[in-house]
Design an enzyme around this catalytic site. Structure first.
Site, PDB file in Angstrom:
ATOM      1  CG  ASN A   1     -42.423-144.023  68.206  1.00 17.94           C
ATOM      2  OD1 ASN A   1     -41.540-143.297  68.644  1.00 17.94           O
ATOM      3  ND2 ASN A   1     -42.308-145.330  68.152  1.00 17.94           N
TER       4      ASN A   1
ATOM      5  NE  ARG B   1     -31.810-136.714  67.490  1.00 12.34           N
ATOM      6  CZ  ARG B   1     -32.767-135.877  67.089  1.00 12.34           C
ATOM      7  NH1 ARG B   1     -33.069-134.837  67.852  1.00 12.34           N
ATOM      8  NH2 ARG B   1     -33.405-136.069  65.954  1.00 12.34           N
TER       9      ARG B   1
ATOM     10  NE  ARG C   1     -38.396-133.013  62.250  1.00 12.24           N
ATOM     11  CZ  ARG C   1     -38.342-133.833  61.194  1.00 12.24           C
ATOM     12  NH1 ARG C   1     -38.413-135.133  61.371  1.00 12.24           N
ATOM     13  NH2 ARG C   1     -38.197-133.341  59.988  1.00 12.24           N
TER      14      ARG C   1
ATOM     15  CG  HIS D   1     -27.494-137.801  60.587  1.00  9.78           C
ATOM     16  ND1 HIS D   1     -27.442-139.156  60.321  1.00  9.78           N
ATOM     17  CD2 HIS D   1     -28.366-137.656  61.610  1.00  9.78           C
ATOM     18  CE1 HIS D   1     -28.250-139.800  61.144  1.00  9.78           C
ATOM     19  NE2 HIS D   1     -28.813-138.926  61.942  1.00  9.78           N
TER      20      HIS D   1
ATOM     21  CE1 TYR E   1     -31.911-143.706  69.332  1.00 11.21           C
ATOM     22  CE2 TYR E   1     -32.769-144.368  71.463  1.00 11.21           C
ATOM     23  CZ  TYR E   1     -32.850-143.574  70.343  1.00 11.21           C
ATOM     24  OH  TYR E   1     -33.865-142.657  70.220  1.00 11.21           O
TER      25      TYR E   1
ATOM     26  NE  ARG F   1     -36.137-148.452  64.625  1.00  9.03           N
ATOM     27  CZ  ARG F   1     -35.352-147.388  64.669  1.00  9.03           C
ATOM     28  NH1 ARG F   1     -34.141-147.479  65.133  1.00  9.03           N
ATOM     29  NH2 ARG F   1     -35.761-146.219  64.211  1.00  9.03           N
TER      30      ARG F   1
ATOM     31  CG  HIS G   1     -29.903-145.711  66.058  1.00  9.65           C
ATOM     32  ND1 HIS G   1     -28.716-145.007  65.988  1.00  9.65           N
ATOM     33  CD2 HIS G   1     -30.846-144.872  65.572  1.00  9.65           C
ATOM     34  CE1 HIS G   1     -28.947-143.796  65.494  1.00  9.65           C
ATOM     35  NE2 HIS G   1     -30.221-143.691  65.229  1.00  9.65           N
TER      36      HIS G   1
END
Length: 726
Positions: free
Chosen positions: A65, A387, A417, A447, A480, A576, A604
């Site tokens: 991270n 993704r 990304r 997204h 997740y 979170r 998530h």
């Protein structure tokens, strides 16, 4: 909901109302809030309730991270500062002020990570696992490592002299190396040599034997350097690692997005250095050379007395030691789908269903697409892909559908990304199979997670939709927490079709029936929903807002929540990560509580709940799931969806089961206090663990006739909704 009392003077006269004119008094800096989040992740590596290899995994996640934060966020601020931009953050700081604060926090976090690693190494050694240096090992083990170095490492490393005829070599992003100061003969001048650690080499070498012993490869390079430099005297050495600017800015005038991103990915590997990490015992001459070559005036430098590149520790966590890991967990396959003999369309046609990952299997999503690919009645499939992972069954299903002659459209987002290269690859594979591939907007990321299947049935065409809060990524879906919402609601189907027309053909949707879409209207919808709660509170009716998000940084949404708090609306947020909102401040956010859940699974899923004139939790509450966080990038610069949930069973599952369990959790929760610090909540006797609850109980909409779930302990709601601190 418990309220925080106003501060009182010694004579019991109420204190003068606080003023919140300055940005700093109203908001928390985004970057500093993120660092606070990563400190909570690091704290999980210190959590004695976790098995040791899971603690080591949390440490590697914390380090990974921090790498990404440095390569993206710090790099962006340094770019602004170098260009003399004075863009202010939400709390009123310019780029240089933010960088100054970040450097202090980042340095302290790196030190803390090293302390945690030292502690974990000691504890792992007691369990028979060593993360060792060469010198720690027995002579026969050192001899094996020397042979390994000669046979496996020497052939793939290349010493590079650094002198006027050999300029300083290029170091790739996240590259690591060792620089040596050498001497040959009494009269010869010192020679500087660099050895880069090949990116394809294993970071840790496991010594053969029953005991798990891992040695970092850079330790071998240092220890056995005489084999690489025969005839030289080694005067000093130093280990280093560099992080480079890795953000990709899309230019509006880019004519070919695929070609642009292929070029941009190459440029990213050569971005300017943002961080130079150095071994604390680095040779002074070598350090001076590195600082000069990497221009430390414009880059941060961190010196550590421990290991560099802690993100690589994840490799050690694969050691087969089940006694040092969480008990295995197998996701459930929804009973309601099995009751329809695995026919997902039949199950969804009967009534809506929500799948709660990772507690329920992602295979349901894959099977939905596989069934669509093989079903002769299916005529078209439209799918967004943000993704998808390396070995994607979703991609395979779309290819199978196209090869079967179905009309398949895939919206592939190139701007995801660090997945840009992978997504270009998948786009090529899909196009070769006959899928119509669309890359979406140049200026906005797509997204939203939406899949639309049109099926020819006896009474005409029927549209089936999947709306997700997470990516179509089978690996992430195991760790997740996310929602997969399946529906055959005709209105949602019509809205989803308009969404795809917007992305593929720039046909801006009008008169949406149920969906809210950003950047076209979702933010206004949220404002309207918050305003409705304010009206209820002012009229003396029950009111309340519950939300579960990854981040909240949008100034407009935060100000609306402050307004709601002032009107007496109780606001409970489970956030979170980044939270730029200040919670529990008398006169500003008295009625707002914020908590963060960090645990075995990465939170998530995103949802909003509005009381709608009834006391929460209520069957009449307005419940929404969404792909968007309350961030400006999501609400203003991305294509996102927010979906109202009206089916009774799904509504009850999301509100009475998922949202309530997250609010009542204490064992994995951190409370955001008025002083801006996060503090752990109660662990142990009297606590509640939402992850354990979800692992043990079937979901409401997915269980069919498989028996009821254990109720969430609602009695906790009678007291302060967050429960007491540890």
């Amino acid at each position: 909901m418990a309220r925080i009392p106003l501060a009182m003077n010694d004579d019991t006269t109420p204190a003068a109302p606080a003023r919140f004119d300055s940005p700093e008094s109203r908001y928390v800096n985004r970057e500093l809030s993120w660092l606070s989040f990563n400190r909570r992740v690091t704290a999980e590596a210190e959590n004695e309730a976790y098995p040791l290899l899971e603690r080591l995994r949390f440490l590697s996640i914390s380090a990974s991270n921090l790498d990404e934060f440095t390569m993206i966020r710090v790099a962006g601020l340094e770019g602004q500062a170098s260009r003399g931009l004075e863009t202010l953050s939400i709390d009123g700081r310019d780029p240089r002020q933010q960088l100054e604060a970040i450097r202090e926090e980042l340095g302290a976090l790196v030190i803390r990570q090293q302390v945690v690693l030292d502690d974990l190494r000691r504890l792992l050694a007691l369990e028979g696992m060593l993360i060792a240096t060469v010198e720690d090992l027995a002579p026969d083990q050192q001899a094996w490592l020397e042979r390994y170095f000669e046979n496996e490492v020497l052939p793939i490393i290349t010493p590079q002299a650094i002198d006027p005829s050999h300029p300083f070599p290029f170091i790739a992003n996240m590259g690591m190396g060792v620089i040596f100061r050498l001497k040959r003969g009494k009269r010869q001048a010192d020679l500087m040599e660099m050895v880069l650690i090949p990116s394809g080499a294993p970071r840790f070498v496991r010594v053969p034997g029953a005991q798990a012993i891992y040695v970092p490869i850079e330790q071998l390079v240092v220890r056995f350097a005489p084999l690489l430099f025969p005839g030289f005297k080694i005067l000093g050495d130093g280990l280093f690692r560099v992080l480079r600017d890795s953000d990709i800015e899309v230019e509006d005038e880019a004519e070919d997005l695929v070609r642009y991103f292929r070029s941009a990915i190459q440029r990213r590997r050569r971005g300017h250095v943002v961080l130079l990490e150095l071994d604390d015992e680095c040779d002074e001459v070598a350090e001076a050379l590195l600082r000069e070559q990497f221009d430390v005036d414009t880059a941060m430098t961190v010196k550590t007395n421990g290991m560099l590149g802690l993100s690589d520790l994840a490799a050690i966590c694969s050691e087969p030691r089940p006694d040092l890991k969480f008990e295995p967990f197998s996701p459930r396959y929804p009973e309601r789908v099995l009751a329809h003999d695995g026919d997902i369309f039949s199950a969804v046609r009967e009534k809506d269903i929500v799948i709660h990952h990772p507690y329920e299997s992602f295979e349901v999503v894959v099977d939905y697409l596989r069934q669509a690919a093989r079903d002769p009645a299916v005529v078209s499939i439209k799918q967004t892909l943000y993704r998808a992972g390396d070995q994607s069954p979703v991609i395979a299903a779309l290819i199978e559908a196209a090869e079967a002659g179905k009309a398949v459209t895939a919206v592939v987002e190139l701007k995801a990304r660090f997945d840009e290269e992978r997504n270009i690859h998948w786009a090529n594979e899909l196009e070769r199979a006959g899928v119509q591939v669309i890359y979406g907007f140049t200026e906005w990321k797509t997204h939203a997670k939406v899949s639309l299947v049109v099926r020819r049935e006896e009474d005409g065409y029927r549209t089936y939709c999947h709306f997700g809060t997470g990516n179509y990524h089978p690996v992430n879906a195991r760790i997740y927490t996310d929602f997969s919402f399946f529906t055959a609601d005709p209105a949602l189907g019509r809205d989803a079709a308009k969404l795809f027309n917007f992305v593929t053909g720039y046909v801006e949707p009008t008169e949406l029936e149920k969906l809210s879409i950003s950047p076209l209207g979702m933010q206004d919808k949220l404002y309207a929903l918050i305003d409705r709660e304010i009206e209820h509170a002012r009229a003396g009716r029950p009111s309340g807002i519950w939300a579960k998000l990854n981040s909240i940084t949008n100034k407009g949404v935060i100000d609306k929540l402050y307004e709601a708090s002032a009107a007496g609306v109780g606001v409970t947020l489970v956030v979170r990560g980044i939270c730029s909102l200040r919670a529990g401040i008398p006169g500003l956010s008295d009625n707002i509580q914020v908590k963060s859940i960090i645990g075995r699974f990465l939170e998530h899923s995103r949802m909003w709940v509005f009381a709608n004139g009834y006391k929460l939790p209520s069957k009449r509450a307005a419940v929404y799931i969404t792909s968007a966080d309350a961030m400006s990038r999501n609400l203003e610069h991305r294509v996102e969806v927010m979906v109202p949930v009206t089916n009774k069973t799904v509504h009850d599952q999301l509100l009475d089961q998922v949202m309530l369990a997250n609010i009542l959790d204490t064992e994995r929760s951190w409370r955001l206090d008025p002083d801006g610090q996060y503090r752990r909540m109660r662990i142990g006797e009297g606590g509640f663990n939402c992850h354990h609850y979800f692992m043990a109980n079937p979901s409401l909409s997915g269980r069919g006739s498989a028996g009821g779930a254990q109720d969430v302990p609602r009695l906790t709601l009678e007291g302060p909704i967050m429960g007491p601190k540890a």
